[in-house]
Scaffold this active site. Structure first.
Site, PDB file in Angstrom:
ATOM      1  N   GLY A  94      36.365  44.909  30.149  1.00 52.61           N
ATOM      2  CA  GLY A  94      35.652  44.252  29.061  1.00 52.61           C
ATOM      3  C   GLY A  94      35.290  42.820  29.379  1.00 52.61           C
ATOM      4  N   GLY A 113      34.076  38.836  26.135  1.00 49.02           N
ATOM      5  CA  GLY A 113      33.940  38.834  27.585  1.00 49.02           C
ATOM      6  C   GLY A 113      34.493  37.594  28.260  1.00 49.02           C
ATOM      7  N   ASP A 168      46.603  51.128  31.156  1.00 44.22           N
ATOM      8  CA  ASP A 168      45.392  50.503  31.716  1.00 44.22           C
ATOM      9  C   ASP A 168      45.729  49.212  32.457  1.00 44.22           C
ATOM     10  OD1 ASP A 168      45.903  49.905  28.841  1.00 44.22           O
ATOM     11  OD2 ASP A 168      44.450  48.319  29.193  1.00 44.22           O
TER      12      ASP A 168
END
Ligand code: AMP
Ligand code: MG
Length: 494
Positions: free
Chosen positions: A98, A131, A257
């Site tokens: 992301g 971001g 993750d």
């Protein structure tokens, strides 16, 4: 003598993005979003050397431009990878980079290292995020990556932090930064879970083949290379957990993750180093249940390997073969932990009572909430005969009688193997660090950096690059946290 491989300037560093060789649905090509007036917060010459990058390059305008995301490097094809994962034990579905961009990799001295920008702008996987990464968390990731590497713990590395006055909003408005990370790959357990839970077995196989080809080539010849992959990742993860425990490192967000397929420490967020020992300590203040507390880490490492095993099971073929690879975790963890603890106690031989002796020290650490790092460091200074150095250790414990009786048993054990004071002390000093990235040290450096004084970040980097050396001039950096810092909280917000 002329070196065969002289360091290169930035424009000569030829990037190759191997991950871009996978089919396009594995990632999205994204250019970094430029920032205005970037400035260098800190860079690591040691990491530059691993890329064969000339250290003089670190001070150039090109360096700032490339690692802020304002300029695309030669050969770079920036991309954001897709992955999924289990967060806090619950299937979270698609996540992905992301706020990270893989620029490509460099091969030097037979090793391929990938370069990633973190915080360089939005990607299709940004979900609700902007971001970006704040300066505070970028400095923490930079310093801790390098601190861990110097503690000889497998980790992604960090080349630099580049700040910008561009504001981002977390609990409060903060300035942002871009941290450049380096690792052999950034593939996560969740990268495999992504294809498994989407029922895309061909893609799953392709990812596994990719990882084996580039990161585990020695497994190619194995009769069941996917089982061998699971087996090897399980081993590395179990050993990594033992290494974390041995230095009191807590990751804070061990979601699948954030678990590296190469067994590296990856994705530094609300991590911490244990200070006043409490095995239940939770370093991530958003983790109310303590799923990722210090004492849970080894079990969670195993849980994560199970999640990976589930994802790899269709490739491995049989449940028994999958379970066989996974089943080694507890024994490998226990062996590595015991080896490390013997080293930390300076025991060269093995004795059946060693585990009791080690457990006895942990019981004292727990009941006295003694400082983890200093307790082992000061234990390293002990001699077979009592000396004034005993007091350095005793000062850390309230229950002196309890410590004294443990010390008596410890000295008997040392005498039993005819331990040599000098040899043992030298060995122990090489595994029990004096300097770790205590939260308050990071905090002081961050507050100065927020005022554009980067000297403390740079000084900390230097100190943490030699965590086992006495470095007398920096004695106070080994001190217990000051009162104001005892209850510093670190959240997931970054
Ligand atoms: P983490 O647990 O911090 O590693 O992040 C979990 C997921 O959230 C990953 O997919 C990250 O890329 C994403 N993420 C975290 N912070 C941001 C952000 N500020 N902007 C975009 N994505 C983010
Ligand atoms: Mg992450």
């Amino acid at each position: 003598m002329i070196s065969a491989n002289p360091p290169l300037t930035l424009d000569k560093l030829n990037l190759e993005n191997r991950f871009a060789g996978l089919p396009p649905h594995f990632y999205t090509h994204v250019q970094a979003s430029p920032v205005s007036a970037p400035y260098l917060v800190a860079a690591s010459p040691a990491v530059a050397a691993t890329l064969n990058l000339d250290s003089a390059s670190l001070d150039t305008p090109e360096f700032l431009a490339c690692f802020s995301g304002n300029q695309t490097m030669h050969g770079s094809t920036p991309l954001a990878a897709v992955y999924s994962g289990h967060q806090f034990g619950v299937w979270a579905g698609q996540l992905g980079d992301g706020r990270a961009l893989l620029l490509g990799g460099v091969t030097h001295a037979g090793k391929h290292l990938e370069i990633q920008l973190k915080g360089a702008g939005m990607t299709p996987y940004s979900r609700m995020g902007d971001g970006r990464a704040v300066l505070r968390s970028s400095i923490r990731e930079f310093l801790c990556s390098e601190a861990m590497a110097s503690l000889n713990i497998p980790t992604s590395r960090a080349l630099c932090v580049i700040g910008s006055d561009q504001m981002v909003f977390r609990e409060i408005p903060e300035t942002s930064a871009v941290v450049t990370r380096i690792a052999p790959n950034f593939v996560r357990f969740g990268s495999f879970e992504h294809w498994y839970y989407n029922d895309r077995m061909d893609d799953l196989r392709q990812l596994a083949d990719y990882v084996i080809e580039h990161s585990y080539p020695e497994l190619q010849a194995h009769h069941n290379k996917y089982q061998a992959l699971l087996s090897e990742v399980t081993r590395r993860t179990a050993e990594l957990m033992a290494q974390w425990q041995s230095v009191g490192f807590m990751h804070g967000v061990m979601n699948t993750d954030n678990m590296s397929i190469s067994g590296l420490t990856l994705d530094y967020g609300p991590f911490g180093f244990m200070e006043a020992f409490d095995e239940k300590h939770i370093c991530n203040h958003t983790d109310q249940q303590g799923r990722y507390s210090y004492r849970m880490q080894p079990a969670i490492g195993n849980w994560n390997c199970q999640a990976l095993a589930q994802a790899l099971s269709p490739l491995i073929g049989s449940v028994d073969d999958t379970n066989a690879a996974l089943a080694q975790y507890p024994a490998i963890y226990r062996q590595k932990w015991t080896d490390l603890m013997r080293q930390k106690l300076g025991l060269h031989t093995e004795h059946e009572n060693d585990l009791d002796l080690i457990a006895g020290f942990f019981t004292l650490l727990q009941s006295n909430h003694a400082d983890f790092t200093l307790s082992f460091r000061n234990l390293s200074k002990l001699s077979l005969q009592k000396t004034t150095n005993d007091e350095l250790l005793r000062d850390l414990f309230i229950d002196r009688d309890g410590l004294d009786s443990w010390l008596q048993a410890y000295r008997e054990r040392l005498n039993f193997e005819q331990s040599d004071d000098h040899l043992r002390q030298t060995g122990m000093m090489a595994v029990n660090p004096k300097y770790v990235l205590r939260n308050y040290l990071a905090q002081v450096a961050i507050e100065k950096a927020q005022k554009k004084d980067f000297s403390e970040v740079r000084k900390l980097l230097q100190i943490l690059e030699k965590p086992f050396d006495e470095q007398d001039e920096y004695e106070q950096y080994a001190d217990l946290p000051p009162d104001w810092a005892r209850h510093l909280e670190v959240s997931c917000s970054s």
